[in-house]
Design a protein around this motif. Structure first.
Motif, short mmCIF file in Angstrom:
data_model
loop_
_atom_site.label_atom_id
_atom_site.label_comp_id
_atom_site.label_asym_id
_atom_site.label_seq_id
_atom_site.Cartn_x
_atom_site.Cartn_y
_atom_site.Cartn_z
N ARG A 145 -0.40 0.70 -0.93
CA ARG A 145 -0.24 -0.74 -1.20
C ARG A 145 -0.24 -1.00 -2.70
NH1 ARG A 145 -5.34 -4.05 0.26
NH2 ARG A 145 -5.96 -2.99 -1.66
N ASP A 146 -1.15 -0.36 -3.43
CA ASP A 146 -1.22 -0.56 -4.88
C ASP A 146 0.02 -0.01 -5.58
OD1 ASP A 146 -3.64 -1.71 -4.47
OD2 ASP A 146 -4.85 -0.07 -5.28
N LEU A 147 0.51 1.14 -5.12
CA LEU A 147 1.72 1.71 -5.71
C LEU A 147 2.92 0.81 -5.45
CD1 LEU A 147 1.24 5.48 -4.81
CD2 LEU A 147 1.33 4.53 -7.13
N ALA A 149 2.89 -2.44 -5.05
CA ALA A 149 2.75 -3.61 -5.93
C ALA A 149 3.15 -3.26 -7.36
CB ALA A 149 1.32 -4.13 -5.89
N GLU A 150 2.77 -2.06 -7.81
CA GLU A 150 3.11 -1.65 -9.19
C GLU A 150 4.61 -1.44 -9.35
OE1 GLU A 150 2.08 -0.58 -13.21
OE2 GLU A 150 1.20 -1.79 -11.60
N ILE A 151 5.24 -0.84 -8.36
CA ILE A 151 6.69 -0.63 -8.43
C ILE A 151 7.42 -1.97 -8.40
CG2 ILE A 151 8.66 0.29 -7.13
CD1 ILE A 151 6.88 2.70 -6.42
N GLU A 152 6.94 -2.90 -7.58
CA GLU A 152 7.56 -4.23 -7.56
C GLU A 152 7.42 -4.91 -8.91
OE1 GLU A 152 5.70 -6.27 -4.34
OE2 GLU A 152 6.60 -4.97 -2.81
N TRP A 153 6.22 -4.79 -9.52
CA TRP A 153 6.02 -5.38 -10.85
C TRP A 153 7.00 -4.76 -11.85
CZ3 TRP A 153 4.74 -2.71 -15.32
CH2 TRP A 153 4.54 -3.51 -16.45
N GLN A 169 1.52 0.59 -20.49
CA GLN A 169 0.21 0.95 -21.04
C GLN A 169 -0.77 -0.21 -20.88
OE1 GLN A 169 -0.38 4.09 -22.07
NE2 GLN A 169 1.72 4.41 -21.36
N GLY A 170 -1.99 0.14 -20.49
CA GLY A 170 -3.02 -0.87 -20.29
C GLY A 170 -3.08 -1.43 -18.89
N ARG A 171 -2.26 -0.91 -17.96
CA ARG A 171 -2.26 -1.43 -16.59
C ARG A 171 -3.19 -0.65 -15.66
NH1 ARG A 171 0.94 -5.24 -14.95
NH2 ARG A 171 1.05 -4.46 -12.81
N GLY A 172 -4.05 0.18 -16.24
CA GLY A 172 -5.05 0.87 -15.43
C GLY A 172 -4.50 2.05 -14.68
N THR A 173 -5.02 2.28 -13.47
CA THR A 173 -4.60 3.42 -12.65
C THR A 173 -4.20 2.91 -11.27
OG1 THR A 173 -6.91 3.77 -12.01
CG2 THR A 173 -6.07 5.07 -13.86
N PRO A 174 -2.97 2.40 -11.12
CA PRO A 174 -2.52 1.86 -9.83
C PRO A 174 -2.65 2.90 -8.71
CG PRO A 174 -0.96 1.33 -11.57
CD PRO A 174 -1.92 2.30 -12.15
N GLY A 175 -3.32 2.53 -7.64
CA GLY A 175 -3.49 3.44 -6.53
C GLY A 175 -4.37 4.63 -6.84
N GLY A 176 -5.07 4.59 -7.99
CA GLY A 176 -5.90 5.71 -8.38
C GLY A 176 -5.17 6.78 -9.14
#
Length: 711
Positions: A145-147, A149-153, A169-176
């Motif tokens: 789910r997190d991945l 959302a990140e790909i959509e962004w 850079q600075g967007r953390g670790t999407p999906g770990g």
């Protein structure tokens, strides 16, 4: 405000502009050139722009086939079309960005690209899971789910797998996963789609943009078709949508945009208010109109909303530059009760108090459909579902089963469609509402609601909603509105998921409540870690949480309640604090009194490189997670660790996933040793990312609290 229906009597101005206030009338009567409408919550923005469209069409300035009204949800587009039909201009197109782009793509694909348009992907999950497997990466539902959302962004920000890394850079670790791994999954996902010959929703916009940029003939055709544009909720536009809008315009300025920067709550999807706020700079000749007269809420609710935004303090240069000066709403309705603030000992008690207050309102005459319970995360709904069920109060979960997917609704539409021919052959002119009542009576509808609850009551409520809609449309569209037109309306609403009102208390997340309103609103779970959410770890993200609460407050017309609990479970540690946003708003609180304890949490720092016990360099990821080498003894209590392991086992069995997918042994050890007392403290531990914090955080704290109580 009561909607003025186009009825054909009086002058054109009287028929369409007569019921508008001065600012709304300015919006509706100025039909040429660029216009920016800054519209606060409850100020009648949709009313203003639909009357503008209607006035333009009826006066001959606009050709209905050459005007495109764009908004962001199918429901909002369907509502706009319904209002335009009420105003006698039902042939104007009102669509979402995606729907408008898909229609163009379907038409131009054969000549611009050739062949058959690929199938449209409804959900990304399976494709992303396949992309991760190709890279031999382990994923679970939360990380997928997190991945996604990140790909959509990334795609709505017009990034590709090639340039994602340098721009994320600075967007953390999407999906770990670290950003390098995310960029590889992104590329793999695109490869999987190509292999399967499918495109996703973002591709619809991207490909349409590509065709309009590369094919002058297609661009010229589109610009000839559409001469005037209206964009609602313009604060939510993404870079990709903005680019598509610019290509549609082709340098022209026949554009009206409407929005409110204080209702920007979708930044995580790529939405940005900068296009709304920079509209005047882009179009120096633009008219700017501010709608600040709030017709929805009482002065007491409006004051609280204004005070919430007004109490915001500096978050630093970057955050301050992104924070738009809020519109100061001015209430137009009569006074009402003061907003209630309620502190409860635990979540169960909070849900029970809210259910009790809802029962009081219903007994006082407030319809259940005019009451809503709003929360920050969907995981909070269960306690309120149970409390309302125990109190014998019906409810509907927004985001749950869709109205038009219910069996009784599908059966009713089939019956209505089958009846259209017989009705057409019948010479009698029975009112539409009574006709619909007669037809759905065979499915169990009666004028009086059943006394029992459960499935029978839910079935009746669904049918009653259809009958009420028939009455409402017959009134607004006139006596000539036929059963055939009603069935067509239902079909269109089904596609757009524009459901009629169902009698039942609404349970919804704050995000899902955007664009809706109720007589009574209960904002629940307003404690630190939930509002603002614990992973809002920058000044900008905390500002967005403040705007989200503002949206929640402004959903209420008259009754507003704000509540929080000091502990998660009965008898648990009372370590929760009320949301910092309530400082200075709730009775006996002082603005900034607890600022020190509620400062924006720092970003998670790297795990220690040496053992905190003996100082030895740590060699493995597991050792770094717990901050201790394998030679040194653990510092947790055995019963605490075992309680966490038992909880993890039950969670894994319940979700049919391996135990390590919930938390690894190393993370569980770190939790047992650190014994965090709050979501903020839990978030600082390695291995506890935002998605796992949201999904498991409260449960972990409950396990720790129970373990401490029994020790």
């Amino acid at each position: 405000m009561t909607e003025v229906i186009f009825n054909g009597s009086g002058t054109l101005e009287e028929r369409i502009l007569g019921g508008l206030d001065a600012e709304q009338r300015e919006v509706a009567s100025n039909l040429k050139g660029p216009m920016c409408v800054l519209a606060g919550a409850g100020t009648g923005k949709t009313r203003a722009i639909t009357h503008r469209i209607a006035y333009g069409v009826h006066s001959g300035v606009y050709s209905p086939q050459r005007l495109l009204a764009v908004t962001f949800t199918s429901r909002a587009a369907a509502e706009m079309r319904s209002r335009l039909r009420d105003l006698g201009v039902g042939n104007v197109q009102a669509r979402t960005f995606h729907a408008a782009a898909l229609r163009q793509l379907q038409f131009f694909w054969p000549q611009a690209i050739g062949g058959v348009l690929p199938n449209l992907l409804d959900h990304k999950a399976n494709m992303i899971a396949e992309a991760a497997r190709r890279l031999r990466l382990s994923t679970d539902r939360a990380s997928i789910r997190d991945l996604a959302a990140e790909i959509e962004w990334a795609k709505v920000s017009m990034l590709t797998p090639a340039n994602y890394l340098e721009n994320a850079q600075g967007r953390g670790t999407p999906g770990g996963f670290d950003l390098t791994a995310v960029s590889r999954v992104f590329q793999s996902y695109e490869d999987v789609k190509t292999d399967r010959n499918v495109i996703d929703f973002e591709d619809v916009l991207l490909i349409t943009v590509g065709i309009l940029q590369e094919d002058p003939k297609v661009a010229a055709t589109v610009r000839e078709q559409y001469r005037h544009f209206v964009v609602d909720e313009y604060q939510d536009v993404s870079p990709l949508q903005q680019r598509l809008l610019e290509l549609w315009l082709g340098g022209r300025d026949e554009l009206c945009v409407v929005g409110d920067a204080s209702q920007t709550i979708y930044s995580f999807t790529g939405a940005s208010p900068k296009h709304l706020l920079g509209f005047k700079a882009q179009y120096p000749e633009a008219s700017v109109v501010k709608l600040v007269r709030d017709y929805r809420s009482t002065p007491q609710v409006v004051k609280l909303a204004n005070d919430l935004l007004g109490s915001r303090r500096s978050g630093g240069p970057a955050a301050d530059a992104a924070w738009a000066k809020p519109l100061q709403l001015v209430a137009q309705s009569a006074g009402g009760p003061e907003p209630r603030f309620m502190e409860c000992p635990d979540d169960e008690a909070e849900a029970a108090v809210v259910a009790g207050r809802i029962k009081e309102l219903i007994d006082a005459g407030v319809k259940p459909s005019e009451i809503a319970v709003l929360f920050r995360t969907n995981g909070q709904s269960e306690a309120y579902e149970q409390a309302l069920a125990s109190a014998g109060i019906g409810y509907q979960l927004r985001g749950g089963e869709r109205f038009f997917a219910r069996k009784e609704v599908r059966d009713a539409i089939l019956q209505l469609r089958a009846a259209t021919r017989a009705v057409a052959e019948d010479s009698t002119k029975e009112p539409l509402g009574q006709l619909v009542r007669d037809i759905v009576a065979s499915l169990g509808y009666t004028d009086a609601a059943p006394h029992s609850g459960g499935a029978l009551r839910e079935r009746w409520e669904s049918l009653a909603a259809l009958v009420s809609l028939a009455d409402e449309l017959a009134l607004s569209r006139g006596a000539g509105f036929t059963l055939v037109e009603f069935v067509n309306e239902l079909q269109e609403r089904s596609v757009a998921q524009f459901a009629p009102t169902v009698q039942g208390v609404t349970l919804a997340s704050l995000h899902a409540a955007k664009g809706l309103e109720w007589d009574a609103v209960f904002l629940v779970g307003l404690s630190e870690g939930l509002m603002p959410i614990s992973f809002a770890d920058t000044p900008g993200s905390v500002d967005e949480e403040r705007r989200l609460l503002y949206v929640g407050i402004t959903r209420a017309r008259e009754h507003l309640s704000l509540s929080w609990s000091t502990a998660r479970t009965p008898g648990g540690r009372a370590n929760r604090k009320p949301s910092r946003f309530l400082d200075g708003l709730r009775p006996d609180s002082v603005l900034g009194a607890s600022a020190r304890s509620r400062a924006v949490p720092r970003r998670k720092v790297a795990a220690p490189a040496s053992c905190r016990v003996c100082g030895t360099m740590l060699a493995t990821g597991a050792e770094r997670k717990v901050g201790r080498c394998s030679q040194c003894p653990p510092s947790y209590e055995e019963q605490t660790f075992e309680a966490l392991r038992q909880w993890r086992k039950e969670e894994a069995l319940g979700n049919d996933v391996p135990a390590y997918v919930v938390f690894t042994d190393a993370t569980l050890t770190a939790i047992a040793e650190a014994r965090p007392a709050s979501l903020e403290e839990l978030a600082k531990l390695a291995g506890v990312g935002p998605s796992k914090l949201e999904k498991y955080g409260e449960a972990v704290l409950a396990v720790l609290a129970e373990s401490e109580a029994s020790s």
